[in-house]
Write a protein that holds these residues in place. Structure first.
Motif, PDB file in Angstrom:
ATOM      1  N   SER A   1      -5.115  -1.158   8.400  1.00 26.54           N
ATOM      2  CA  SER A   1      -5.600  -0.738   7.111  1.00 26.54           C
ATOM      3  C   SER A   1      -6.128   0.743   7.222  1.00 26.54           C
ATOM      4  N   LYS A   2      -5.981   1.516   8.062  1.00 21.31           N
ATOM      5  CA  LYS A   2      -6.558   2.820   8.461  1.00 21.31           C
ATOM      6  C   LYS A   2      -5.798   3.872   7.390  1.00 21.31           C
ATOM      7  N   PHE A   3      -4.646   3.573   7.125  1.00 17.23           N
ATOM      8  CA  PHE A   3      -4.024   4.570   6.218  1.00 17.23           C
ATOM      9  C   PHE A   3      -3.366   4.051   5.100  1.00 17.23           C
ATOM     10  N   ASN A   4      -4.079   3.028   4.323  1.00 19.86           N
ATOM     11  CA  ASN A   4      -3.522   2.598   3.238  1.00 19.86           C
ATOM     12  C   ASN A   4      -3.485   3.300   1.864  1.00 19.86           C
ATOM     13  N   ASP A   5      -4.219   4.199   1.933  1.00 18.17           N
ATOM     14  CA  ASP A   5      -4.340   5.208   0.881  1.00 18.17           C
ATOM     15  C   ASP A   5      -2.918   6.205   0.795  1.00 18.17           C
ATOM     16  N   GLN A   6      -2.258   6.073  -0.165  1.00 19.19           N
ATOM     17  CA  GLN A   6      -1.018   7.066  -0.202  1.00 19.19           C
ATOM     18  C   GLN A   6      -1.212   8.401  -0.203  1.00 19.19           C
TER      19      GLN A   6
ATOM     20  N   ASN B   1       0.791  -1.051  -0.087  1.00 19.86           N
ATOM     21  CA  ASN B   1       0.056   0.079   0.025  1.00 19.86           C
ATOM     22  C   ASN B   1       0.867   1.187   0.009  1.00 19.86           C
ATOM     23  N   GLN B   2       2.141   0.955  -0.714  1.00 20.99           N
ATOM     24  CA  GLN B   2       2.937   2.129  -0.929  1.00 20.99           C
ATOM     25  C   GLN B   2       3.746   2.775   0.486  1.00 20.99           C
TER      26      GLN B   2
END
Length: 451
Positions: free
Chosen positions: A333-338, A297-298
């Motif tokens: 998974s709270k901070f998956n978005d780069q 997830n980057q």
């Protein structure tokens, strides 16, 4: 949005003037600001306020630093830091040095951003009366919130000893535009800092609108109320914490998302998130993604969840399933978005504050404590608690499960007097040192015990 922000700083005291809009802070040393560069128009003030939000979103502040400092320093093997950054490893090991770069930059960028707020507040006469209150409220919110974060990190907790005697952090309430001996400030007491925080946030609440036209990335009345609830809770002023949280909940402005995971998805979290930092590809990634997210997830995959923490969740609790795996390691998974926006304050926290305060006070303002707790648990598909199961330990556990990795861990442990491993809640190594560069430059600063 193009942002060109130039900050002036000299030694431990910082002075900043925003000359246009930009992304990361470009810091250049100087001892004064030219008089011709003063804030002369309303547009100058608005641009400076925009820059203040940019400072607030820096990776050393709400863009990640404030949150992961709390989570790593308060960690008792719920997670493992497996990265190569020595500054963060020191936090995880509770062995922070006075030259730690994370500690240095939290202080530096905190005061940079406070000074931007001071610049806005000093130039309110240039703003039309119709919008003056809103602009003042936003600047006061940012200043109050940052002083709250600074005093929690660099000073003894409100409940540890005597706040009126314990050294807090220096209060700088006017723009620093030229450096003289007067700009080297001693540390105000913890009580004095909290008084200023409450003054700023209370005034912000009275001035801010329910909603900002620009969305959830800007301060609102509900945000000021939510931060007040946090401050009062840390002081164990439970009646005021309860009432502030209740004002947020009953305003009708915010609603829990129906699914827990949606609270962390940009497209669906608008109803629950009281305040978030808007991140775009132009701004760059946030440090919560950098360190908490897996390489899939980057992220770097540095902060890894341990089985002992996951076992705190019931099997049917979706919060314990809001994870992802890379190889043999587990990540939140709270901070998956780069480039995902960073939720700073969520409505769920307000229900938890109201529930705890009502339980402690034997009141049911807004709702019974059991109803508030089970509202959060039901959203998570967890088994509702019975009246016999509801106690302060159950609420502390619920806060841990719901707010994990969102930056509330360490102050929560200190407030409740909960040890971190073998370290008591009031241990010296759970307080950050004053950065060495500040001590070396400002002889009025006194270092924290243990350093």
């Amino acid at each position: 949005m193009n942002r060109y922000i130039k900050n002036w700083f000299y030694a431990g005291l910082t002075t900043a003037l925003v000359t246009a809009c930009a992304g990361r802070l470009d810091v250049a040393p100087t001892q004064s600001i030219e008089a011709s560069q003063a804030l002369n128009t309303e547009q100058d003030v608005i641009i400076t306020l925009t820059g203040t939000y940019d400072g607030l979103s820096d990776i050393n502040l709400y863009g990640g630093g404030i949150q992961y400092i709390s989570e790593l320093l308060g960690n008792n093997r719920d997670v493992v830091f497996a990265g190569t950054y020595s500054a963060m490893s020191e936090l995880s090991q509770k062995a922070v040095t006075t030259s730690n770069t994370v500690v240095r930059d939290f202080w530096l960028f905190g005061y940079n951003t406070i000074n931007m707020s001071n610049n806005v507040l000093s130039a309110l006469s240039k703003v039309r009366e119709a919008t003056r209150g809103n602009i003042e409220g936003q600047a006061r919110f940012i200043r109050g919130a940052l002083y709250f974060e600074l005093v929690k990190a660099y000073a003894k907790d409100w409940n540890d000893g005597t706040p009126a005697q314990n050294p807090g952090v220096p209060l700088v309430l006017t723009p620093t535009q030229a450096i003289s001996d007067a700009d080297y400030r001693a540390r105000n007491t913890v009580a004095e800092v909290y008084t200023q925080v409450l003054d700023d946030l209370t005034k912000a609440e009275s001035m801010l609108p329910e909603k900002q036209e620009n969305g959830t990335g800007f301060a609102t009345k509900g945000l000021a109320q939510a931060m007040l609830a946090r401050v009062y809770l840390q002081q164990k002023n439970y009646a005021s914490a309860r009432d502030a949280a209740n004002r947020v909940i009953t305003s009708g402005t915010y609603q829990l998302t129906s699914n827990f995971g949606d609270a962390f998805a940009d497209a669906t979290n608008q109803s629950e998130v009281i305040f978030k930092l808007v991140v775009s590809e132009q701004d760059g990634v946030n440090d919560l993604n950098t360190f908490f997210a897996s390489t899939l997830n980057q992220g770097r995959g540095d902060i890894r969840l341990q089985q002992a923490f996951l076992q705190l969740y019931e099997a049917n609790d979706v919060r314990g399933q809001f994870i992802n795996k890379a190889s043999i390691n587990t990540f939140t998974s709270k901070f998956n978005d780069q480039f995902g926006d960073v939720p700073v304050v969520r409505l769920a926290e307000m229900y938890l504050i109201r529930a705890e305060a009502n339980l402690r006070l034997n009141t049911s303002v807004g709702a019974a404590p059991l109803a508030d707790i089970n509202l959060i648990r039901s959203r998570a598909k967890a088994t509702p608690l019975t009246a016999a199961q509801l106690n302060l330990d159950a609420i502390a556990r619920e806060r841990r499960l719901e707010l994990a990795f969102e930056g509330q861990l360490l102050p929560e442990l200190k407030r409740n007097g909960t040890a971190v491993g073998t370290a008591p809640a009031n241990a010296n190594n759970l307080v950050l040192p004053i950065p060495q560069r500040e001590i070396d430059t400002n002889k009025k600063l006194v270092q924290n015990a243990g350093y």
